[in-house]
Design a protein around this motif. Structure first.
Motif, PDB file in Angstrom:
ATOM      1  N   VAL A   1      41.384  26.930  54.373  1.00  0.00           N
ATOM      2  CA  VAL A   1      41.340  27.026  56.026  1.00  0.00           C
ATOM      3  C   VAL A   1      40.048  26.296  56.580  1.00  0.00           C
ATOM      4  CG1 VAL A   1      41.135  28.911  57.836  1.00  0.00           C
ATOM      5  CG2 VAL A   1      42.280  29.214  55.522  1.00  0.00           C
ATOM      6  N   HIS A   2      40.318  25.561  57.511  1.00  0.00           N
ATOM      7  CA  HIS A   2      39.577  24.585  58.419  1.00  0.00           C
ATOM      8  C   HIS A   2      39.289  24.995  59.919  1.00  0.00           C
ATOM      9  CE1 HIS A   2      38.884  21.153  55.309  1.00  0.00           C
ATOM     10  NE2 HIS A   2      39.109  22.167  54.727  1.00  0.00           N
ATOM     11  N   TYR A   3      38.085  25.123  60.333  1.00  0.00           N
ATOM     12  CA  TYR A   3      37.938  25.772  61.869  1.00  0.00           C
ATOM     13  C   TYR A   3      37.308  24.289  62.129  1.00  0.00           C
ATOM     14  CZ  TYR A   3      39.089  30.404  61.981  1.00  0.00           C
ATOM     15  OH  TYR A   3      39.727  31.547  61.876  1.00  0.00           O
ATOM     16  N   TYR A   4      37.805  23.637  63.147  1.00  0.00           N
ATOM     17  CA  TYR A   4      37.376  22.651  64.064  1.00  0.00           C
ATOM     18  C   TYR A   4      37.033  22.872  65.534  1.00  0.00           C
ATOM     19  CZ  TYR A   4      39.061  19.980  60.069  1.00  0.00           C
ATOM     20  OH  TYR A   4      39.553  19.374  58.932  1.00  0.00           O
TER      21      TYR A   4
ATOM     22  N   VAL B   1      36.796  28.042  52.960  1.00  0.00           N
ATOM     23  CA  VAL B   1      36.860  28.059  54.401  1.00  0.00           C
ATOM     24  C   VAL B   1      35.846  27.280  54.875  1.00  0.00           C
ATOM     25  CG1 VAL B   1      36.841  29.465  56.612  1.00  0.00           C
ATOM     26  CG2 VAL B   1      37.849  30.274  54.534  1.00  0.00           C
ATOM     27  N   LEU B   2      36.091  26.288  55.752  1.00  0.00           N
ATOM     28  CA  LEU B   2      35.014  25.028  56.304  1.00  0.00           C
ATOM     29  C   LEU B   2      35.119  25.220  57.792  1.00  0.00           C
ATOM     30  CD1 LEU B   2      35.562  22.172  54.004  1.00  0.00           C
ATOM     31  CD2 LEU B   2      34.060  24.091  53.849  1.00  0.00           C
ATOM     32  N   TYR B   3      33.852  25.037  58.448  1.00  0.00           N
ATOM     33  CA  TYR B   3      33.816  24.824  59.789  1.00  0.00           C
ATOM     34  C   TYR B   3      33.067  23.523  60.261  1.00  0.00           C
ATOM     35  CZ  TYR B   3      34.235  30.015  59.637  1.00  0.00           C
ATOM     36  OH  TYR B   3      34.785  31.167  59.362  1.00  0.00           O
ATOM     37  N   TRP B   4      33.649  23.017  61.277  1.00  0.00           N
ATOM     38  CA  TRP B   4      33.090  21.666  61.864  1.00  0.00           C
ATOM     39  C   TRP B   4      33.053  21.721  63.202  1.00  0.00           C
ATOM     40  CZ3 TRP B   4      32.926  17.963  57.895  1.00  0.00           C
ATOM     41  CH2 TRP B   4      33.812  18.270  56.604  1.00  0.00           C
TER      42      TRP B   4
ATOM     43  N   SER C   1      30.417  33.616  60.211  1.00  0.00           N
ATOM     44  CA  SER C   1      30.085  32.629  59.559  1.00  0.00           C
ATOM     45  C   SER C   1      30.599  32.696  57.993  1.00  0.00           C
ATOM     46  CB  SER C   1      28.642  32.325  59.487  1.00  0.00           C
ATOM     47  OG  SER C   1      27.946  33.502  59.017  1.00  0.00           O
ATOM     48  N   THR C   2      30.969  33.929  57.667  1.00  0.00           N
ATOM     49  CA  THR C   2      31.439  34.438  56.357  1.00  0.00           C
ATOM     50  C   THR C   2      32.529  34.993  56.536  1.00  0.00           C
ATOM     51  OG1 THR C   2      30.400  36.532  56.319  1.00  0.00           O
ATOM     52  CG2 THR C   2      29.013  34.627  55.470  1.00  0.00           C
ATOM     53  N   VAL C   3      33.669  34.493  55.533  1.00  0.00           N
ATOM     54  CA  VAL C   3      34.841  34.909  55.493  1.00  0.00           C
ATOM     55  C   VAL C   3      35.450  35.369  54.098  1.00  0.00           C
ATOM     56  CG1 VAL C   3      37.341  34.584  56.118  1.00  0.00           C
ATOM     57  CG2 VAL C   3      35.674  33.525  57.344  1.00  0.00           C
ATOM     58  N   GLU C   4      35.822  36.617  53.818  1.00  0.00           N
ATOM     59  CA  GLU C   4      36.068  37.134  52.454  1.00  0.00           C
ATOM     60  C   GLU C   4      37.506  36.709  52.222  1.00  0.00           C
ATOM     61  OE1 GLU C   4      33.988  38.592  50.475  1.00  0.00           O
ATOM     62  OE2 GLU C   4      32.313  38.610  51.770  1.00  0.00           O
TER      63      GLU C   4
ATOM     64  N   THR D   1      39.367  24.874  69.787  1.00  0.00           N
ATOM     65  CA  THR D   1      39.315  25.284  68.451  1.00  0.00           C
ATOM     66  C   THR D   1      40.471  24.929  67.804  1.00  0.00           C
ATOM     67  OG1 THR D   1      37.800  26.908  68.950  1.00  0.00           O
ATOM     68  CG2 THR D   1      38.769  26.885  66.855  1.00  0.00           C
ATOM     69  N   CYS D   2      40.507  24.417  66.816  1.00  0.00           N
ATOM     70  CA  CYS D   2      41.784  23.843  65.834  1.00  0.00           C
ATOM     71  C   CYS D   2      41.569  24.665  64.481  1.00  0.00           C
ATOM     72  CB  CYS D   2      41.830  22.485  65.574  1.00  0.00           C
ATOM     73  SG  CYS D   2      43.254  21.976  64.738  1.00  0.00           S
ATOM     74  N   GLN D   3      42.348  25.633  64.309  1.00  0.00           N
ATOM     75  CA  GLN D   3      42.432  26.393  62.724  1.00  0.00           C
ATOM     76  C   GLN D   3      43.435  25.589  62.176  1.00  0.00           C
ATOM     77  OE1 GLN D   3      43.235  30.007  65.513  1.00  0.00           O
ATOM     78  NE2 GLN D   3      42.190  30.905  63.811  1.00  0.00           N
ATOM     79  N   ALA D   4      43.159  24.934  61.246  1.00  0.00           N
ATOM     80  CA  ALA D   4      44.031  24.194  60.099  1.00  0.00           C
ATOM     81  C   ALA D   4      44.239  24.872  58.738  1.00  0.00           C
ATOM     82  CB  ALA D   4      43.468  22.765  60.205  1.00  0.00           C
ATOM     83  N   PHE D   5      45.276  24.717  58.381  1.00  0.00           N
ATOM     84  CA  PHE D   5      45.671  25.425  57.264  1.00  0.00           C
ATOM     85  C   PHE D   5      46.239  24.564  56.248  1.00  0.00           C
ATOM     86  CE2 PHE D   5      46.162  28.559  60.521  1.00  0.00           C
ATOM     87  CZ  PHE D   5      45.148  29.632  59.913  1.00  0.00           C
TER      88      PHE D   5
END
Length: 450
Positions: A149-152, A51-54, A41-44, A136-140
């Motif tokens: 960076v978004h994680y769907y 960085v967002l998570y959906w 849940s944390t990204v340095e 999981t979609c990793q979108a940049f």
């Protein structure tokens, strides 16, 4: 996608940004009872980066289509991966590193996968059950300026429509026996709802108070006869089984006998002599009863109706109807008493005396004339067939002198010569009949003249 491919893609992006802090650690995440590996849940990264998570849930139906969304705008780079429930393997499905989407072989096991035009959304046609799991979609975005960076996480639940159910029955469809009905469904995502319907012969349809796939009846009733079918449903669709006819065998019940014309007394049914009489026997039974008629234990007729034309007095007696169910090899019977009323017939008069000279025919004596000696005893007995039995009244020269069948004169006198009449009366039928004789009393002097 595999962990290696994910790291490679992130490494490419990191080299372009001259920073390897984009490589996040992967740890499992639990969604309900399903376990998937997912980024922490944390990204340095960088204080200016985001960085967002959906998390979304999508439902699809086998052999239909579904769309998995990856943001609202087209990212610069994206990677779609798939994880089956209960596993930690991350497998790449499709990716676009700026040179167009590349669909992986694994996609064929999920359905017919394509990328929606001008987006990173995935469309899956002819969806397969194997597609049930975590996508999981990793979108940049903005990778050349201010990278984001978004994680769907798209949790796809693939549902299977319920198949047409098959209704099976076991047991014996006989009243009082046991019976099972099973609504069998080959396919369908649970929970599955069951509704049982009963349609009577009068086309009245009711829902049974049952919600399981099996109905058990430990005491079958005759009113269970009818059409049955089960209706199954889940979140996708509703299907109904074919109707099955349940024919409950029973009986025969105790017969009912209807007598026409119907007249009763304390002894049972009554009928007048020479009348026509019909006896109808009915007994509930499935299959329908067969009927036999007996008169005083002798078989006289086959069929539900017994008709007697101009019944005679010897028809009085016991009439029995036997109802028989040949399928169940069972029977029941009922007996009624039928009394034939008649009379009175014309009376017969018997005269007795020690000195009676019976039937003297002379020019002055009428037919049926009797003579007796004065002072002798004379007895007159009157008989007439009647049902109910008749009552008797005696008349001497039209004057009533006695009640009863027998008139006795201990010492007859000459002034008692005359006409003696017996009247037989049936008070129930309000009918009567009579007969008259002439009795002449002689003194001894008359006899000496002869």
């Amino acid at each position: 996608m595999s962990a290696a491919l994910s790291v490679i893609n992130l490494a490419v992006l990191a080299r372009r940004l001259h920073d390897t802090s984009l490589l996040p650690a992967l740890t499992p995440v639990s969604v309900g009872t399903l376990v998937y590996p997912a980024p922490t849940s944390t990204v340095e990264i960088n204080p200016n980066w985001e960085v967002l998570y959906w998390n979304t849930s999508v439902y699809g139906v086998v052999d239909n289509s579904v769309i998995l969304e990856c943001g609202t705008t087209l990212p610069d780079l994206y990677i779609w991966s798939f994880t089956q429930p209960g596993t930690e393997a991350i497998k790449a499905v499709v990716y676009n590193l700026g040179r167009g989407p590349k669909i992986q072989k694994i996609a064929k096991t999920l359905g017919q996968l394509t990328i929606v035009l001008k987006s990173a959304d995935v469309s899956i046609e002819k969806l397969l059950l194997a597609a049930n799991g975590l996508f999981t979609c990793q979108a940049f975005y903005n990778i050349d300026e201010d990278p984001k960076v978004h994680y769907y996480y798209v949790h796809l639940t693939v549902r299977v429509p319920v198949s047409k159910p098959n209704l099976l029955m076991t047991g014996t469809p006989v009243e009082g026996s046991k019976l099972w009905m099973h609504c069998s469904v080959d396919n369908g995502t649970g929970p599955i709802k069951y509704i049982w319907k009963h349609e009577t012969q009068n086309e009245n349809i009711t829902n049974l108070n049952e919600s399981n796939s099996v109905i058990y009846v430990d005491d079958v009733k005759r009113n269970y006869t009818g059409w049955y079918h089960c209706v199954v449903s889940n979140a996708v669709n509703t299907e109904s089984s074919d109707k099955v006819w349940l024919d409950i065998k029973f009986g025969p019940d105790d017969p009912q006998i209807d007598v026409s014309p119907k007249t009763t007394s304390e002894w049972g049914y009554t009928i007048l002599e020479t009348q026509n009489v019909s006896l109808l026997c009915q007994a509930m039974s499935n299959p329908p009863s067969q009927y036999l008629w007996f008169y005083n234990n002798f078989q006289i007729n086959i069929g539900p109706k017994l008709t007697i034309t101009r019944i005679l007095r010897n028809g009085t007696g016991n009439y029995s109807c036997s109802a028989q169910n040949s399928y169940l090899n069972t029977s029941s019977s009922r007996t009624i008493s039928l009394t034939v009323y008649f009379g009175p017939d014309n009376p017969q008069i018997d005269v007795s005396s020690n000195t009676v000279m019976d039937r003297i025919y002379t020019a002055v004596e009428p037919e049926n004339g009797y003579v007796a000696l004065e002072t002798q005893g004379v007895s007159l007995l009157c008989q007439a067939q009647s049902n109910p039995p008749g009552h008797f009244i005696w008349f001497f020269n039209n004057s009533q002198v006695h009640t009863g069948s027998q008139l006795t004169i201990p010492k007859i006198h000459r002034n008692q010569s005359g006409n003696y009449t017996c009247s037989a009366q049936n008070t129930y039928l309000n009918s009567s009949s009579s007969r008259t004789i002439h009795l002449t009393v002689y003194c001894e002097c008359h006899l000496q003249q002869y």
